[in-house]
Design a protein around this motif. Structure first.
Motif, PDB file in Angstrom:
ATOM      1  N   SER A   2       0.840  -1.212   0.000  1.00 61.60           N
ATOM      2  CA  SER A   2       0.000   0.000   0.000  1.00 61.60           C
ATOM      3  C   SER A   2       0.874   1.262   0.000  1.00 61.60           C
ATOM      4  N   VAL A   3       2.067   1.169   0.567  1.00 69.63           N
ATOM      5  CA  VAL A   3       2.990   2.313   0.504  1.00 69.63           C
ATOM      6  C   VAL A   3       3.548   2.418  -0.922  1.00 69.63           C
ATOM      7  N   LEU A   4       3.952   1.283  -1.462  1.00 69.67           N
ATOM      8  CA  LEU A   4       4.580   1.282  -2.794  1.00 69.67           C
ATOM      9  C   LEU A   4       3.629   1.797  -3.885  1.00 69.67           C
ATOM     10  N   GLU A   5       2.334   1.554  -3.665  1.00 71.69           N
ATOM     11  CA  GLU A   5       1.375   2.048  -4.671  1.00 71.69           C
ATOM     12  C   GLU A   5       1.445   3.564  -4.796  1.00 71.69           C
ATOM     13  N   PHE A   6       1.577   4.235  -3.668  1.00 68.05           N
ATOM     14  CA  PHE A   6       1.719   5.693  -3.718  1.00 68.05           C
ATOM     15  C   PHE A   6       3.033   6.087  -4.377  1.00 68.05           C
ATOM     16  N   VAL A   7       4.087   5.340  -4.083  1.00 70.83           N
ATOM     17  CA  VAL A   7       5.395   5.659  -4.687  1.00 70.83           C
ATOM     18  C   VAL A   7       5.277   5.553  -6.205  1.00 70.83           C
ATOM     19  N   GLU A   8       4.626   4.458  -6.645  1.00 72.68           N
ATOM     20  CA  GLU A   8       4.544   4.234  -8.082  1.00 72.68           C
ATOM     21  C   GLU A   8       3.731   5.302  -8.812  1.00 72.68           C
ATOM     22  N   SER A   9       2.803   5.911  -8.094  1.00 72.24           N
ATOM     23  CA  SER A   9       2.060   6.981  -8.765  1.00 72.24           C
ATOM     24  C   SER A   9       2.685   8.354  -8.445  1.00 72.24           C
ATOM     25  N   SER A  10       3.930   8.331  -7.989  1.00 72.26           N
ATOM     26  CA  SER A  10       4.720   9.550  -7.698  1.00 72.26           C
ATOM     27  C   SER A  10       4.133  10.412  -6.596  1.00 72.26           C
ATOM     28  N   HIS A  11       3.343   9.809  -5.700  1.00 68.14           N
ATOM     29  CA  HIS A  11       2.815  10.548  -4.551  1.00 68.14           C
ATOM     30  C   HIS A  11       3.688  10.240  -3.328  1.00 68.14           C
ATOM     31  N   TYR A  12       4.862  10.875  -3.327  1.00 72.43           N
ATOM     32  CA  TYR A  12       5.850  10.488  -2.315  1.00 72.43           C
ATOM     33  C   TYR A  12       5.440  10.899  -0.912  1.00 72.43           C
ATOM     34  N   GLN A  13       4.842  12.072  -0.781  1.00 67.91           N
ATOM     35  CA  GLN A  13       4.425  12.502   0.556  1.00 67.91           C
ATOM     36  C   GLN A  13       3.281  11.631   1.071  1.00 67.91           C
ATOM     37  N   LEU A  14       2.417  11.214   0.147  1.00 67.63           N
ATOM     38  CA  LEU A  14       1.325  10.323   0.568  1.00 67.63           C
ATOM     39  C   LEU A  14       1.885   8.955   0.960  1.00 67.63           C
ATOM     40  N   ALA A  15       2.933   8.522   0.258  1.00 62.65           N
ATOM     41  CA  ALA A  15       3.568   7.243   0.616  1.00 62.65           C
ATOM     42  C   ALA A  15       4.127   7.341   2.029  1.00 62.65           C
ATOM     43  N   CYS A  16       4.738   8.472   2.307  1.00 67.30           N
ATOM     44  CA  CYS A  16       5.327   8.680   3.632  1.00 67.30           C
ATOM     45  C   CYS A  16       4.222   8.728   4.688  1.00 67.30           C
ATOM     46  N   GLN A  17       3.141   9.399   4.329  1.00 64.92           N
ATOM     47  CA  GLN A  17       2.019   9.497   5.256  1.00 64.92           C
ATOM     48  C   GLN A  17       1.417   8.117   5.541  1.00 64.92           C
ATOM     49  N   LYS A  18       1.331   7.300   4.485  1.00 65.91           N
ATOM     50  CA  LYS A  18       0.809   5.932   4.642  1.00 65.91           C
ATOM     51  C   LYS A  18       1.729   5.141   5.590  1.00 65.91           C
ATOM     52  N   TYR A  19       3.030   5.316   5.359  1.00 64.03           N
ATOM     53  CA  TYR A  19       4.021   4.643   6.204  1.00 64.03           C
ATOM     54  C   TYR A  19       3.827   5.064   7.670  1.00 64.03           C
ATOM     55  N   PHE A  20       3.597   6.357   7.844  1.00 56.52           N
ATOM     56  CA  PHE A  20       3.370   6.900   9.200  1.00 56.52           C
ATOM     57  C   PHE A  20       2.143   6.226   9.821  1.00 56.52           C
ATOM     58  N   GLU A  21       1.053   6.167   9.040  1.00 57.14           N
ATOM     59  CA  GLU A  21      -0.192   5.595   9.571  1.00 57.14           C
ATOM     60  C   GLU A  21       0.009   4.140   9.983  1.00 57.14           C
ATOM     61  N   ILE A  22       0.713   3.396   9.118  1.00 56.37           N
ATOM     62  CA  ILE A  22       0.898   1.970   9.413  1.00 56.37           C
ATOM     63  C   ILE A  22       1.776   1.800  10.654  1.00 56.37           C
ATOM     64  N   THR A  23       2.866   2.542  10.689  1.00 58.27           N
ATOM     65  CA  THR A  23       3.801   2.335  11.805  1.00 58.27           C
ATOM     66  C   THR A  23       3.268   2.936  13.107  1.00 58.27           C
ATOM     67  N   HIS A  24       2.284   3.813  13.005  1.00 62.84           N
ATOM     68  CA  HIS A  24       1.690   4.374  14.225  1.00 62.84           C
ATOM     69  C   HIS A  24       0.294   3.820  14.490  1.00 62.84           C
ATOM     70  N   LYS A  25      -0.046   2.788  13.746  1.00 64.25           N
ATOM     71  CA  LYS A  25      -1.320   2.089  13.938  1.00 64.25           C
ATOM     72  C   LYS A  25      -2.516   3.050  13.894  1.00 64.25           C
ATOM     73  N   LEU A  26      -2.528   3.918  12.886  1.00 62.06           N
ATOM     74  CA  LEU A  26      -3.640   4.856  12.711  1.00 62.06           C
ATOM     75  C   LEU A  26      -4.415   4.464  11.464  1.00 62.06           C
ATOM     76  N   GLN A  27      -5.717   4.596  11.534  1.00 63.13           N
ATOM     77  CA  GLN A  27      -6.540   4.352  10.337  1.00 63.13           C
ATOM     78  C   GLN A  27      -6.232   5.409   9.299  1.00 63.13           C
ATOM     79  N   SER A  28      -6.243   6.661   9.778  1.00 65.15           N
ATOM     80  CA  SER A  28      -5.994   7.752   8.855  1.00 65.15           C
ATOM     81  C   SER A  28      -5.431   8.926   9.659  1.00 65.15           C
ATOM     82  N   ALA A  29      -4.299   9.433   9.216  1.00 57.95           N
ATOM     83  CA  ALA A  29      -3.653  10.512   9.984  1.00 57.95           C
ATOM     84  C   ALA A  29      -4.448  11.801   9.809  1.00 57.95           C
ATOM     85  N   PRO A  30      -4.701  12.537  10.908  1.00 54.29           N
ATOM     86  CA  PRO A  30      -5.513  13.749  10.805  1.00 54.29           C
ATOM     87  C   PRO A  30      -4.691  14.966  10.382  1.00 54.29           C
TER      88      PRO A  30
END
Ligand SMILES: Cc1c2[nH]c(c1CCC(=O)O)Cc1[nH]c(c(CCC(=O)O)c1C)Cc1[nH]c(c(CCC(=O)O)c1C)Cc1[nH]c(c(CCC(=O)O)c1C)C2
Length: 501
Positions: A122-150
């Motif tokens: 799910s992180v790589l999908e954002f990378v592949e569509s060149s959404h690097y900040q969203l990839a990072c945000q996804k990584y944050f959500e997963i590693t911080h056990k958040l459904q969606s970062a506010p």
């Protein structure tokens, strides 16, 4: 930033843009100029002559703090700036991993940071569509056990601040007193502090030292970093304390452990924190390093967290004696190296916490605890001597081990810590001469009135008498205790003990 930090730790060097990106970030999260100079110097001089560092690199650190050249107040790089400028080339470590790393490197990183392949995808999908900040945000959500970062992630310093907020960061962690026992229940995941090695330094400024007239500081870490270094995952669960999602159930599970740990690599972040904190303390008070004793750590690894009965771990002692010894020995070896590394990094005394001693009887204490405590003291002294390091005072604290005081008194430690259930004068008789005692006011006495605390300190001072003694609480304090009452404890220890000498 984690990549830059890890590279710096392993290569003891970063190229210009790496230093700039990481250095400005550290400044933005509160690292002072002195702290930054100490931090870069400590790492670079592992491979470089200190003179060379002072001539070639210190200037740039001062420059980035606006103290040289045009004295500009340089701001840290935003995500966009990192993504868009100074594309890293061979040998560079700056940049944004999501933007600048290739897929296989990124996949390996995600796996090594514990992401499942589904989460990694799910992180790589954002990378592949060149959404690097969203990839990072996804990584944050997963590693911080958040459904969606506010929030929407724009800046590395924002990542840091949000992470500390979600994890109940250091600022909100209750702190303890000089002998440094337990902190209370933080919000989450305090033990996952590898990427906070520098932040630990910042704690020196907000530590109890600023507030209380203490005579020593203890490094802000936890005993459970050792099981973590041996390959176990440790989570801090809000209101519950440490939790091991995959505890050791049977000796078979020991296969999952790393029994020969690269201590510098796995625990180097604690060493950095010690070096930085030492410098920050500027000699005002000594800094104590510590570790958990093998039996206590083994019991957390088997119980999977705190336990009243510790019966699963005790079952091992009866059912799997050989495996228990194997595990205790492996932990002992890591502890010796870990403690030596702490002295090398600047710790001026070391404390070994055998918090689960009281659950053992005399025989089991001798076989499964004392043996390894003694080994730690002896091996450590040998290694310190061999490495030309100072023979620092060693403190052992075996909670609840009334029956063991005479043995502890001759186990190779300079100081024996005692909990509040001991009578000080009896403890003095039991440990024998030549050993300093440490303790032992009941931490819950701090719930009493200020006058009552003074009275109890008076009693304690009388009880310990005139032989060597380090005044302390008999265990850690709790988050709901009034810091003003702690202040009364500290101040009355000073005034009353002065009167008694
Ligand atoms: C960073 C940290 C600490 N404690 C815990 C964390 C994780 C985050 C948090 O909840 O605050 C929870 C944390 N860590 C632990 C617990 C106890 C869990 C349990 O058994 O129920 C908790 C809540 C395990 C632990 N941890 C420690 C011991 C030995 C002392 C003792 O007997 O209490 C033990 C047993 C030692 C320790 N732990 C810590 C220090 C540094 C000084 C300080 O700031 O308090 C020290 C010296 C700090």
């Amino acid at each position: 930033m984690r990549n830059l930090h890890e590279t710096l730790r392993s290569e003891h060097h970063l190229k210009h843009f790496g230093r700039l990106q990481y250095g400005l970030f550290l400044k933005s999260i509160g690292l002072s100029l002195d702290g930054a100079l100490a931090f870069w110097r400590a790492e670079f001089t592992k491979k470089m002559d200190p003179d060379k560092f002072d001539k070639q690199y210190a200037y740039h650190v001062r420059h980035s703090y606006g103290k040289e050249g045009k004295r500009a107040n340089y701001t840290p790089y935003s995500c966009m700036k990192i993504i868009m400028s100074n594309t890293p080339t061979q040998g560079d470590h700056h940049g944004c991993p999501f933007r600048h790393w290739d897929r296989s490197h990124m996949t390996t990183m995600l796996q090594s940071h514990g992401l499942s392949s589904k989460d990694g995808q799910s992180v790589l999908e954002f990378v592949e569509s060149s959404h690097y900040q969203l990839a990072c945000q996804k990584y944050f959500e997963i590693t911080h056990k958040l459904q969606s970062a506010p929030f929407s992630l724009e800046h590395p310093s924002q990542y840091f601040a949000e992470s500390r907020r979600v994890r109940g960061g250091l600022d909100s962690m209750p702190k303890t007193e000089p002998g440094g026992m337990e902190s209370g229940q933080g919000d989450a995941s305090g033990v996952e502090c590898e990427d906070e090695s520098v932040a630990m330094d910042v704690t020196a400024e907000i530590s109890p030292l600023a507030r209380f007239d203490l005579d020593a500081a203890i490094i802000f870490s936890d005993i459970l970093v050792v099981p973590q270094a041996m390959g176990m995952t440790v989570e801090m669960v809000k209101g519950k304390g440490p939790h091991f999602p995959e505890r050791l159930d049977s000796p078979e599970d020991m296969k999952k452990l790393s029994l020969s740990v690269d201590v510098d690599k796995e625990l180097g972040y604690v060493f950095s924190a010690i070096s930085l904190t030492r410098r920050r303390l500027e000699g005002k008070v000594p800094l104590i390093g510590f570790c958990g004793a093998p039996w206590t750590l083994m019991s957390y690894m088997i119980e999977g967290g705190g336990s009243n009965t510790i019966s699963r771990a005790k079952a091992w002692l009866y059912r799997h004696k050989d495996a228990s010894h194997q595990l205790l020995q492996a932990i002992t070896d890591v502890c010796v190296e870990y403690l030596e590394g702490q002295v090398k990094a600047g710790a001026q005394a070391l404390q070994v916490f055998e918090s689960h001693a009281g659950i053992l009887g005399t025989k089991q204490f001798e076989e499964f605890s004392l043996l390894y405590l003694t080994q730690i003291a002896n091996k450590l002294r040998e290694r310190l001597q061999q490495s030309g390091l100072p023979n620092v005072p060693l403190i052992v604290f075996a909670k609840g081990a009334h029956y063991a005081l005479p043995d502890l008194g001759s186990s190779g430690y300079d100081v024996v810590g005692i909990d509040w259930t001991h009578d000080p004068s009896e403890a003095r008789r039991a440990v024998g001469g030549g050993v300093c005692l440490q303790g032992n006011l009941d931490p819950c006495a701090l719930y009493g009135s200020k006058e009552d605390i003074v009275g109890r300190v008076q009693e304690m001072v009388r009880g310990f008498g005139r032989q060597s003694w380090i005044a302390n609480l008999g265990h850690g304090i709790y988050p709901d205790m009034d810091p003003e009452h702690l202040k009364v404890f500290v101040d009355s220890v000073h005034s009353l003990s002065q009167q008694s000498v």
